[in-house]
Design a protein around this motif. Sequence first.
Motif, PDB file in Angstrom:
ATOM      1  N   THR A  97      -3.996  -3.650 -32.088  1.00 27.54           N
ATOM      2  CA  THR A  97      -4.717  -3.441 -30.603  1.00 27.54           C
ATOM      3  C   THR A  97      -5.496  -4.582 -29.901  1.00 27.54           C
ATOM      4  O   THR A  97      -5.412  -6.179 -29.972  1.00 27.54           O
ATOM      5  CB  THR A  97      -5.536  -2.713 -31.532  1.00 27.54           C
ATOM      6  OG1 THR A  97      -6.797  -3.680 -31.983  1.00 27.54           O
ATOM      7  CG2 THR A  97      -5.185  -1.568 -32.372  1.00 27.54           C
ATOM      8  N   PHE A  98      -6.212  -4.359 -28.788  1.00 31.00           N
ATOM      9  CA  PHE A  98      -6.959  -5.020 -27.474  1.00 31.00           C
ATOM     10  C   PHE A  98      -7.120  -6.412 -28.191  1.00 31.00           C
ATOM     11  O   PHE A  98      -8.316  -5.003 -28.900  1.00 31.00           O
ATOM     12  CB  PHE A  98      -6.687  -4.383 -26.335  1.00 31.00           C
ATOM     13  CG  PHE A  98      -5.460  -3.856 -25.359  1.00 31.00           C
ATOM     14  CD1 PHE A  98      -4.201  -4.306 -25.331  1.00 31.00           C
ATOM     15  CD2 PHE A  98      -5.564  -2.152 -25.003  1.00 31.00           C
ATOM     16  CE1 PHE A  98      -3.591  -4.106 -24.533  1.00 31.00           C
ATOM     17  CE2 PHE A  98      -4.564  -1.506 -24.349  1.00 31.00           C
ATOM     18  CZ  PHE A  98      -3.765  -2.889 -23.965  1.00 31.00           C
ATOM     19  N   GLN A 158     -18.418  -1.471 -24.640  1.00 27.00           N
ATOM     20  CA  GLN A 158     -19.105  -1.945 -25.141  1.00 27.00           C
ATOM     21  C   GLN A 158     -19.758  -1.278 -26.004  1.00 27.00           C
ATOM     22  O   GLN A 158     -19.948  -0.638 -27.669  1.00 27.00           O
ATOM     23  CB  GLN A 158     -20.464  -2.179 -24.195  1.00 27.00           C
ATOM     24  CG  GLN A 158     -20.538  -3.726 -23.398  1.00 27.00           C
ATOM     25  CD  GLN A 158     -21.819  -3.646 -22.520  1.00 27.00           C
ATOM     26  OE1 GLN A 158     -22.740  -3.144 -22.947  1.00 27.00           O
ATOM     27  NE2 GLN A 158     -21.797  -4.252 -21.790  1.00 27.00           N
ATOM     28  N   GLU A 159     -19.007   0.087 -25.465  1.00 28.03           N
ATOM     29  CA  GLU A 159     -19.406   1.411 -26.680  1.00 28.03           C
ATOM     30  C   GLU A 159     -19.232   1.547 -27.917  1.00 28.03           C
ATOM     31  O   GLU A 159     -19.221   1.936 -28.624  1.00 28.03           O
ATOM     32  CB  GLU A 159     -18.929   2.979 -26.178  1.00 28.03           C
ATOM     33  CG  GLU A 159     -20.197   3.327 -24.801  1.00 28.03           C
ATOM     34  CD  GLU A 159     -19.886   4.895 -24.046  1.00 28.03           C
ATOM     35  OE1 GLU A 159     -18.082   4.978 -24.521  1.00 28.03           O
ATOM     36  OE2 GLU A 159     -21.062   5.481 -23.971  1.00 28.03           O
ATOM     37  N   GLU A 206     -12.873   0.041 -19.815  1.00 26.32           N
ATOM     38  CA  GLU A 206     -12.375  -0.207 -20.980  1.00 26.32           C
ATOM     39  C   GLU A 206     -12.118  -1.730 -21.930  1.00 26.32           C
ATOM     40  O   GLU A 206     -11.993  -2.207 -22.759  1.00 26.32           O
ATOM     41  CB  GLU A 206     -10.663   0.494 -20.905  1.00 26.32           C
ATOM     42  CG  GLU A 206     -10.310   2.063 -21.561  1.00 26.32           C
ATOM     43  CD  GLU A 206     -11.123   2.466 -23.163  1.00 26.32           C
ATOM     44  OE1 GLU A 206     -10.285   1.938 -23.831  1.00 26.32           O
ATOM     45  OE2 GLU A 206     -11.998   3.083 -23.204  1.00 26.32           O
ATOM     46  N   PHE A 207     -12.344  -2.130 -20.491  1.00 26.46           N
ATOM     47  CA  PHE A 207     -12.462  -3.854 -21.114  1.00 26.46           C
ATOM     48  C   PHE A 207     -13.623  -4.528 -20.887  1.00 26.46           C
ATOM     49  O   PHE A 207     -13.782  -5.646 -19.777  1.00 26.46           O
ATOM     50  CB  PHE A 207     -11.145  -4.716 -20.956  1.00 26.46           C
ATOM     51  CG  PHE A 207      -9.695  -3.967 -21.079  1.00 26.46           C
ATOM     52  CD1 PHE A 207      -9.093  -3.419 -22.383  1.00 26.46           C
ATOM     53  CD2 PHE A 207      -8.762  -3.908 -19.947  1.00 26.46           C
ATOM     54  CE1 PHE A 207      -8.880  -3.357 -22.865  1.00 26.46           C
ATOM     55  CE2 PHE A 207      -7.239  -3.659 -20.406  1.00 26.46           C
ATOM     56  CZ  PHE A 207      -7.282  -3.356 -22.339  1.00 26.46           C
ATOM     57  N   GLN A 208     -15.162  -4.055 -21.397  1.00 21.34           N
ATOM     58  CA  GLN A 208     -16.168  -5.484 -21.572  1.00 21.34           C
ATOM     59  C   GLN A 208     -16.067  -6.251 -21.776  1.00 21.34           C
ATOM     60  O   GLN A 208     -16.839  -7.149 -21.382  1.00 21.34           O
ATOM     61  CB  GLN A 208     -16.754  -4.287 -21.394  1.00 21.34           C
ATOM     62  CG  GLN A 208     -17.234  -2.244 -21.036  1.00 21.34           C
ATOM     63  CD  GLN A 208     -18.204  -1.879 -20.570  1.00 21.34           C
ATOM     64  OE1 GLN A 208     -18.281  -1.380 -21.447  1.00 21.34           O
ATOM     65  NE2 GLN A 208     -18.063  -0.894 -19.222  1.00 21.34           N
ATOM     66  N   VAL A 215     -19.287 -11.353 -26.529  1.00 24.90           N
ATOM     67  CA  VAL A 215     -18.696 -11.915 -25.783  1.00 24.90           C
ATOM     68  C   VAL A 215     -18.333 -11.164 -24.727  1.00 24.90           C
ATOM     69  O   VAL A 215     -17.977 -10.852 -24.728  1.00 24.90           O
ATOM     70  CB  VAL A 215     -17.767 -12.937 -25.881  1.00 24.90           C
ATOM     71  CG1 VAL A 215     -17.317 -13.832 -24.589  1.00 24.90           C
ATOM     72  CG2 VAL A 215     -18.424 -13.790 -26.764  1.00 24.90           C
ATOM     73  N   ARG A 216     -19.718 -11.261 -23.317  1.00 21.91           N
ATOM     74  CA  ARG A 216     -19.433 -10.411 -22.112  1.00 21.91           C
ATOM     75  C   ARG A 216     -18.178 -11.300 -21.556  1.00 21.91           C
ATOM     76  O   ARG A 216     -18.261 -11.631 -20.928  1.00 21.91           O
ATOM     77  CB  ARG A 216     -20.819  -9.938 -21.725  1.00 21.91           C
ATOM     78  CG  ARG A 216     -21.252  -8.474 -22.652  1.00 21.91           C
ATOM     79  CD  ARG A 216     -22.324  -9.079 -22.260  1.00 21.91           C
ATOM     80  NE  ARG A 216     -22.963  -7.641 -21.227  1.00 21.91           N
ATOM     81  CZ  ARG A 216     -24.296  -6.679 -21.448  1.00 21.91           C
ATOM     82  NH1 ARG A 216     -24.504  -7.248 -22.307  1.00 21.91           N
ATOM     83  NH2 ARG A 216     -24.208  -6.220 -20.708  1.00 21.91           N
ATOM     84  N   ILE A 217     -17.568  -9.675 -20.605  1.00 21.99           N
ATOM     85  CA  ILE A 217     -17.187 -10.410 -19.570  1.00 21.99           C
ATOM     86  C   ILE A 217     -17.546 -10.148 -18.095  1.00 21.99           C
ATOM     87  O   ILE A 217     -18.208  -8.954 -18.250  1.00 21.99           O
ATOM     88  CB  ILE A 217     -15.774  -9.597 -19.103  1.00 21.99           C
ATOM     89  CG1 ILE A 217     -14.660  -9.490 -20.755  1.00 21.99           C
ATOM     90  CG2 ILE A 217     -14.191  -9.442 -18.512  1.00 21.99           C
ATOM     91  CD1 ILE A 217     -13.833 -10.939 -21.127  1.00 21.99           C
ATOM     92  N   ALA A 218     -17.700 -10.689 -17.878  1.00 18.11           N
ATOM     93  CA  ALA A 218     -18.564 -11.218 -15.637  1.00 18.11           C
ATOM     94  C   ALA A 218     -17.858 -10.000 -15.436  1.00 18.11           C
ATOM     95  O   ALA A 218     -19.096  -8.869 -14.449  1.00 18.11           O
ATOM     96  CB  ALA A 218     -18.670 -12.215 -15.244  1.00 18.11           C
TER      97      ALA A 218
END
Length: 569
Positions: free
Chosen positions: A395-396, A401-402, A427-429, A418-421
């Motif tokens: 899986t990815f 975040q949810e 789907e990819f946060q 770790v968050r993506i800015a």
Amino acid sequence: DEEFDELCFEFGLELDEITSEKDIISKEKGEEKAKGASDVVLYKIDVPANRYDLLCLEGLVRGLQVFKERINLPRFEKIIPAEGEGQRLIITEQTAQIRPHAVAAVLRNITFTKDRYDSFIDLQEKLHQNICRKRALVAIGTHDLDTINGPFTFTAKAPSEIKFKPLNQSQEYTASQIMDLYRTDSHLRHYLHLIEDKPRYPVIYDSNGVVLSMPPIINGDHTKISLNTRNVFIECTGTDITKAKIVLDIIVTMFSEYCEKPFTVEAVEVVYPSGKTHIYPELAYRTEKVRPEYINKKVGISETPSSLAKLLTRMCLKSHVTENGNHIEVEIPPTRADIIHACDIVEDAAIAYGYNNIQMVIPKTYTIANQLPLNKLAELLRLDLAAAGFTEALTFALCSQEDIADKLGMEISATNAVRIANPKTAEFQVARTTLLPGLLKTIAANRKMPLPLKLFEISDIVVKDPSRDVGARNYRHLCAIYYNKSPGFEIIHGLLDRIMQVLEVPPNEENGYTIKAAEGSAFFPGRCAEVFAKGQSIGKLGVVHPDVITKFELTMPCSVLEINIEPFV
């Protein structure tokens, strides 16, 4: 097409695909929308990010012609007009806080056709996206010189004081109204943030107060270029003077070939707030010396100095042998801002020689590669989990975040994720902190499959860690899930025992593994246990909480095991 593909490859480029506007639209939007689109064949060519001189047809064709030895590289010439006749650009001190630098040049007696004009605009757009970093470092403005009178002034004023008719608009607006006007414009809204919260906006005027442009947003309509334009005034303003010089050099070297006197550029005098002046464009040629044996050694070939000089000349780097063959003197033209170090020259020699022509040799050092112990352990575990009747999922590594917080009944702050800015999609946060959501989503996508569903995944999770130089660290986790009409806790518990059996970890407290009752927000109360091994907690197993199951759009109970396998390496 095949010959051109081959030529691109030899020149260090890649012909990505051969297509047409019609094909592109039908792929993206369906055949209905593609009706009436052009069938003209388009080549999509991948150009390396450092070669700004290949970003337009003129530069690409010139580069390939020199490479094929059909033409010699043109010599670019800067014409400095007689005293008092040339154009001047005066920079005021008000610009210092916003965009302190400006450079300019003039292309005299140029002849545009539809294709040349399109290419001219397209090159500016490509440079804006690439070296100009979406106009943050440099913004380019091109104007019809015959509609304005110099000297020009680059200053900064309060938004309410700037008023002009922006490009392709029918009326005048103040700078603040222009910002509101373009807030919904799909193309220009991305640049508004560069100046909108500043007290003053940069602006360029001519001697009669006509606005040429408000960089980095929009040019004025008064000076817009058409196919009949004969003289073009080019200005580049920015926060990085080096990049501004490169951008100006690229534009004038690419399009000066259409001037009445090809490859000549009229210089412009730029006057700084301090009173000192500078002539642009610089169009600087410089020479570098490289030893032939250095090139041969780095590339792994044995060519004579004269043939190396010939190879470099084919790459637009005019070269000749000096000092009885001990050195090659290389002249770097203003189009090649990417040549910074001798290794860049070596790379061009290798491209011209042909990567496919370099003989493969066995390396001088004999070493035997070994699999990373962690990967080896993961591979062995995968085999045993598959033998236990579980199916592997991949899986990815990124999720929303949810997925890792709300749906598992946790706060996002507690996950240490770790968050993506600037995530492209919802789907990819964040980077996943647990493998469970990925497997639950996989089950949700395979609800039609016959029960029971038994899945596992062995992959990395990422959590923040201030003690690491990159601020985060990975852990290799193993997660297995059993989904059926009954929770099947005993099956997951049995799987844990089997994993420990193959890892040769005995079921005892001293030097083996134990499980102890625990609580977890994602688990059913009283049906969750923590796994301890080697004296530390390595993960949990239990029955998933009904709330979690419904949030992932599932209807049956399931039980799950997730442990960190790194302590067993």
